[in-house]
Design an enzyme around this catalytic site. Structure first.
Site, PDB file in Angstrom:
ATOM      1  CB  THR A 183      -2.231 -71.908 -32.039  1.00  0.00           C
ATOM      2  OG1 THR A 183      -2.531 -72.276 -33.365  1.00  0.00           O
ATOM      3  CG2 THR A 183      -3.299 -72.423 -31.118  1.00  0.00           C
ATOM      4  NE  ARG A 194      -3.813 -78.794 -40.378  1.00  0.00           N
ATOM      5  CZ  ARG A 194      -3.555 -78.268 -39.187  1.00  0.00           C
ATOM      6  NH1 ARG A 194      -4.284 -77.285 -38.720  1.00  0.00           N
ATOM      7  NH2 ARG A 194      -2.547 -78.700 -38.463  1.00  0.00           N
ATOM      8  CB  VAL A 195      -9.565 -80.309 -38.653  1.00  0.00           C
ATOM      9  CG1 VAL A 195      -9.811 -80.100 -37.169  1.00  0.00           C
ATOM     10  CG2 VAL A 195     -10.760 -79.804 -39.454  1.00  0.00           C
ATOM     11  N   GLY A 196      -6.609 -79.392 -37.328  1.00  0.00           N
ATOM     12  CA  GLY A 196      -5.503 -79.861 -36.480  1.00  0.00           C
ATOM     13  C   GLY A 196      -6.007 -80.368 -35.142  1.00  0.00           C
ATOM     14  CG  ASP A 197      -3.464 -79.637 -31.841  1.00  0.00           C
ATOM     15  OD1 ASP A 197      -3.079 -79.044 -32.884  1.00  0.00           O
ATOM     16  OD2 ASP A 197      -3.296 -79.163 -30.707  1.00  0.00           O
ATOM     17  CB  THR A 206       0.609 -74.479 -29.357  1.00  0.00           C
ATOM     18  OG1 THR A 206       0.683 -73.791 -30.603  1.00  0.00           O
ATOM     19  CG2 THR A 206       1.925 -74.308 -28.615  1.00  0.00           C
ATOM     20  N   GLY A 207       1.445 -76.317 -31.733  1.00  0.00           N
ATOM     21  CA  GLY A 207       2.450 -76.941 -32.583  1.00  0.00           C
ATOM     22  C   GLY A 207       1.789 -77.601 -33.772  1.00  0.00           C
ATOM     23  N   GLY A 262      -0.393 -79.721 -35.546  1.00  0.00           N
ATOM     24  CA  GLY A 262      -1.572 -80.492 -35.154  1.00  0.00           C
ATOM     25  C   GLY A 262      -1.517 -81.931 -35.617  1.00  0.00           C
TER      26      GLY A 262
HETATM   27  N1  ASP Z   1      -1.967 -76.845 -33.392  1.00  0.00           N
HETATM   28  C1  ASP Z   1      -2.488 -75.934 -34.386  1.00  0.00           C
HETATM   29  C2  ASP Z   1      -2.961 -76.714 -35.572  1.00  0.00           C
HETATM   30  O1  ASP Z   1      -2.303 -77.643 -35.962  1.00  0.00           O
HETATM   31  C3  ASP Z   1      -1.482 -74.932 -34.823  1.00  0.00           C
HETATM   32  C4  ASP Z   1      -0.771 -74.235 -33.696  1.00  0.00           C
HETATM   33  O2  ASP Z   1      -0.698 -74.718 -32.582  1.00  0.00           O
HETATM   34  O3  ASP Z   1      -0.262 -73.125 -33.933  1.00  0.00           O
HETATM   35  O4  ASP Z   1      -3.959 -76.343 -36.157  1.00  0.00           O
END
Ligand code: ASP
Length: 295
Positions: A162, A190-193, A213-214, A216
């Site tokens: 990301t 699906r939705v992350g942070d 990032t990481g 979510g």
């Molecule tokens: N945080 C993002 C998510 O979970 C992924 C990422 O940071 O690469 O959608």
């Protein structure tokens, strides 16, 4: 007058980033820092940096975004400005390449978050660039992941590429933004942070600016961006990040953050082995694949 600073990242993970991802960050930082150096706003520098990375196809954002398990790219992004506390976000955008530009437009609208239903209509009306069909390589990669199934999918989640950016401009204004194609081989919807204000990004001129990032699923449970910003009320960016990360780590989180306090002190912290990222200021551009790892 404040000393302008811009920070960008290209994700975090356990795999070493490609050289192209690092040199892409260097180009992004040099190009978008010029805006700040010429007296431009933190918001414009953050938007410009993220558009640049979305268009490069090198990261899991915009043209390079991951496919969901049904072969469709659904993009998430958000942006926030620390003076007015205005923010905008889009969730699950299909068919357009620059969700960050859309988030920036949404920020000035009556509503602050749109899912694809409204976001795609705005993107069409505002002539946001279209996303072409996924390339052969990403379709094959998805087929392989599907063939392996279940837990094997974790193998593909060793690297979350990301993109994110935060900036402080010469007037003391902070901004933060992030853009993603989510995690690889995720279930549709699906939705992350990333598009969640306070989880993926936060900016408040009286506190600081953060982009995360990481994984979510981890980050959003801590509302990590807002938490680190709150910690910056009476701590440096480095100390504030460390404090949150100690707790995040005890919960097994995989995350990386860019943090900038209102005095322009910055920190890039990660629990993962790698986090390709960098900073640009009047002193020049620094890009590395590791910064401060909390383990
Ligand atoms: N945080 C993002 C998510 O979970 C992924 C990422 O940071 O690469 O959608």
């Amino acid at each position: 007058m404040n000393r302008p600073v811009l920070l960008c990242h290209g994700g975090a993970g356990s795999k070493k980033p490609l050289k192209a991802a690092l040199s892409g960050l260097e180009k992004t930082l040099a190009k978008s820092f010029k805006l700040l150096d010429d007296g431009g706003s933190a918001l414009d520098a953050v938007t410009s940096a993220i558009v640049h990375m979305e268009n490069s196809g090198l990261y899991n954002a915009g043209k390079g975004a991951n496919l969901q398990l049904d072969g469709i790219r659904r993009l998430d992004a958000s942006i926030m400005e620390g003076n007015s506390l205005q923010a905008g976000a889009v969730i699950g955008l299909e068919g357009f390449a620059n969700p960050i530009l859309l988030s920036r437009l949404v920020m000035d609208m009556a509503h602050k978050v749109f899912t694809n239903l409204g976001a795609a209509k705005i993107a069409e009306a505002e002539k946001i660039a279209r996303l072409g069909p996924p390339n052969e390589r990403s379709l094959k990669r998805l087929d392989r992941a599907m063939a392996k199934g279940g837990p094997a999918l974790e193998l593909y989640r060793k690297y979350f590429s990301t993109v994110g950016a935060i900036a402080l401009d010469s007037s003391g204004c902070l901004a933060a933004g992030s853009s993603t194609g989510g995690v690889f081989a995720m279930l549709p919807g699906r939705v992350g942070d990333t598009p969640l204000i306070g989880s993926g990004v936060y900016a408040d001129n009286s506190l600081g600016a953060v982009a995360c990032t990481g994984r979510g699923e981890d980050i959003l449970r801590l509302c990590l961006a807002k938490e680190v910003c709150m910690n910056m009320k009476n701590r440096s960016a480095e100390d504030a990040s460390y404090l949150s990360f100690k707790r995040a780590l005890s919960l097994g989180f995989q995350a990386g953050i860019l943090a900038l306090d209102r005095k322009g002190r910055w920190s890039i912290t990660h629990t993962t082995a790698h986090m390709p990222a960098g900073a640009a200021s009047k002193e020049g551009v620094i890009v590395r694949d590791r910064f401060r790892r909390v383990e």
